[in-house]
Motif scaffolding. Structure first.
Motif, short mmCIF file in Angstrom:
data_model
loop_
_atom_site.label_atom_id
_atom_site.label_comp_id
_atom_site.label_asym_id
_atom_site.label_seq_id
_atom_site.Cartn_x
_atom_site.Cartn_y
_atom_site.Cartn_z
N VAL A 183 66.78 35.72 110.31
CA VAL A 183 66.40 36.83 109.82
C VAL A 183 66.76 37.29 108.56
O VAL A 183 67.95 37.29 108.16
CB VAL A 183 66.84 38.16 110.79
CG1 VAL A 183 66.46 39.54 110.26
CG2 VAL A 183 66.35 37.84 112.24
N THR A 184 65.64 37.50 107.59
CA THR A 184 66.18 37.87 106.18
C THR A 184 66.12 39.31 105.91
O THR A 184 65.27 40.04 106.66
CB THR A 184 65.19 37.14 104.98
OG1 THR A 184 63.83 37.40 105.34
CG2 THR A 184 65.26 35.70 105.12
N ARG A 185 66.76 39.60 105.03
CA ARG A 185 67.02 41.02 104.92
C ARG A 185 65.75 41.62 104.30
O ARG A 185 65.12 40.94 103.32
CB ARG A 185 68.33 41.35 103.54
CG ARG A 185 68.71 42.81 103.62
CD ARG A 185 69.93 42.82 102.91
NE ARG A 185 70.43 44.07 102.46
CZ ARG A 185 71.44 44.36 101.88
NH1 ARG A 185 72.17 43.70 101.25
NH2 ARG A 185 71.80 45.78 101.97
N ASP A 186 65.37 42.75 104.54
CA ASP A 186 64.43 43.60 104.04
C ASP A 186 64.78 45.03 103.89
O ASP A 186 64.78 45.73 104.67
CB ASP A 186 63.33 43.73 105.09
CG ASP A 186 61.78 44.17 104.72
OD1 ASP A 186 61.93 45.14 104.05
OD2 ASP A 186 60.66 43.46 104.79
N ILE A 187 64.69 45.35 102.51
CA ILE A 187 65.27 46.72 101.97
C ILE A 187 64.55 47.68 102.46
O ILE A 187 65.08 48.72 102.77
CB ILE A 187 65.53 46.51 100.47
CG1 ILE A 187 66.72 45.53 100.14
CG2 ILE A 187 66.14 47.93 100.03
CD1 ILE A 187 67.81 45.51 100.63
N ALA A 188 63.17 47.52 102.47
CA ALA A 188 62.38 48.72 102.74
C ALA A 188 62.66 48.97 104.31
O ALA A 188 62.89 50.07 104.83
CB ALA A 188 60.87 48.33 102.75
N MET A 193 65.48 52.27 108.73
CA MET A 193 66.45 51.88 109.80
C MET A 193 67.57 52.80 109.53
O MET A 193 68.09 53.68 110.55
CB MET A 193 66.89 50.50 109.96
CG MET A 193 68.08 50.43 111.03
SD MET A 193 68.89 48.64 110.84
CE MET A 193 69.73 48.83 109.67
N ILE A 194 68.11 52.96 108.42
CA ILE A 194 69.41 53.86 107.93
C ILE A 194 68.96 55.22 108.06
O ILE A 194 69.86 56.06 108.68
CB ILE A 194 69.89 53.48 106.62
CG1 ILE A 194 70.43 51.86 106.64
CG2 ILE A 194 70.77 54.35 105.94
CD1 ILE A 194 71.12 51.36 105.24
N ALA A 195 67.77 55.67 107.75
CA ALA A 195 67.32 56.85 107.92
C ALA A 195 67.20 57.36 109.24
O ALA A 195 67.82 58.51 109.44
CB ALA A 195 65.95 57.18 107.08
N ALA A 196 66.91 56.50 110.05
CA ALA A 196 66.85 56.94 111.53
C ALA A 196 68.31 57.02 112.20
O ALA A 196 68.62 57.98 112.94
CB ALA A 196 66.26 55.83 112.33
N GLU A 197 69.14 56.21 111.68
CA GLU A 197 70.59 56.29 112.17
C GLU A 197 71.42 57.31 111.55
O GLU A 197 72.16 58.09 112.39
CB GLU A 197 71.42 54.91 111.54
CG GLU A 197 70.84 53.81 112.14
CD GLU A 197 72.01 52.59 111.81
OE1 GLU A 197 73.09 52.63 112.08
OE2 GLU A 197 71.42 51.61 111.57
#
Length: 281
Positions: A183-188, A193-197
């Motif tokens: 699984v490679t990092r996808d900033i978008a 995800m962070i907004a939901a958290e």
């Protein structure tokens, strides 16, 4: 750079570790918060984080499954190491905290150091169903896949540790297959995800049950009802369907009353202790 939240989780008890996890969102919470976990809902995470008492005991089968997963974690890591001897697999007993979002916590299974110097995260799983798994095959152009709750678990870890790669390994106990998914990092995707958290953690801080409609639409009624009954109890004849705004408001009012009750109980205990101290003087 991630901050160290707990320097060595092996130095504290399992119960202390659980209490520390309530101070933020861990990787295993993310799938439930996003509505991607078939066995746990965001409501259950919410009740857990606000400190609601869990009155529903886990079944013996569930306990055995969790114990197997814990005990076989080392085996899965060893099997991965045997298949890829050039990769350094290192145990990590620290709990990390995001440098910008302190509510984001991470307790990873293993650190990886690839031959080219790349740092990565290893997540070990023991599974019994392989339908949602497909190993990554770079030669054939197969990106690989695993259950979304696991994918977002490691995306959460990559965000906290500022890491660009995670490998999820699933050992199927029935077929004995070892699934390896990159699984490679996808900033978008990470930002969403962070907004939901962040939105969810605001609800936890304000002690208000999640109200966002799209959360409800992604969850079946059985999971939502079970989350409420797990923490607040219900007779076997009672069926909860947590769906209408009026019902949600009612549960929020119940939460407020519970918090007030806890506050007054704490104040009463303080007064009692102060009275006893005076009496001893």
């Amino acid at each position: 750079m991630a901050k160290i939240f707990i320097s060595d989780i092996t130095s504290i008890s399992k119960e202390e570790w659980r209490q520390e996890r309530k101070k933020g969102i861990g990787g295993s919470d993310v799938g439930a918060i996003l509505g991607l976990n078939n066995y746990r809902s965001m409501f259950e995470v919410f009740y857990d984080k606000i400190g609601a008492k869990n009155i529903k005991t886990e079944s013996e089968r569930s306990k055995v499954a969790m114990e197997i997963g814990t005990r076989l974690e080392d085996l899965v890591a060893e099997m991965f190491q045997e298949r890829y001897p050039a990769i350094q697999v290192q145990e990590d007993n620290q709990m990390y905290q995001h440098s910008e979002y302190p509510f984001m916590l991470a307790n990873i299974d293993r650190n990886l150091l690839l031959p080219d110097g790349t740092q990565a995260i290893l997540e070990c799983k023991v599974i019994s169903i392989s339908d949602e798994w497909e190993s990554t095959d770079f030669c054939k152009g197969v990106p690989g896949r695993c259950p979304l709750s696991y994918e977002y678990q490691v995306r959460h870890y990559m965000a906290v540790l500022n890491c660009d790669l995670a490998i999820v390994v699933g050992l199927d106990l029935l077929t004995k297959d070892l699934h390896i998914v990159y699984v490679t990092r996808d900033i978008a995707v990470e930002q969403e995800m962070i907004a939901a958290e962040k939105e969810f953690w605001e609800m936890v801080k304000n002690r208000y049950m999640p109200l966002v409609p799209h959360y409800f639409n992604r969850l079946c009624k059985a999971i939502k009802a079970d989350a409420f009954k797990r923490f607040y109890g219900a007779s076997k004849e009672t069926v909860y369907e947590v769906a209408e705004p009026e019902e949600i408001q009612m549960f929020n009012q119940m939460n407020e009353l519970i918090i007030k009750q806890q506050f007054h109980s704490a104040e009463a205990q303080k007064a009692k202790e102060a009275k006893e101290e005076i009496a001893m003087e």
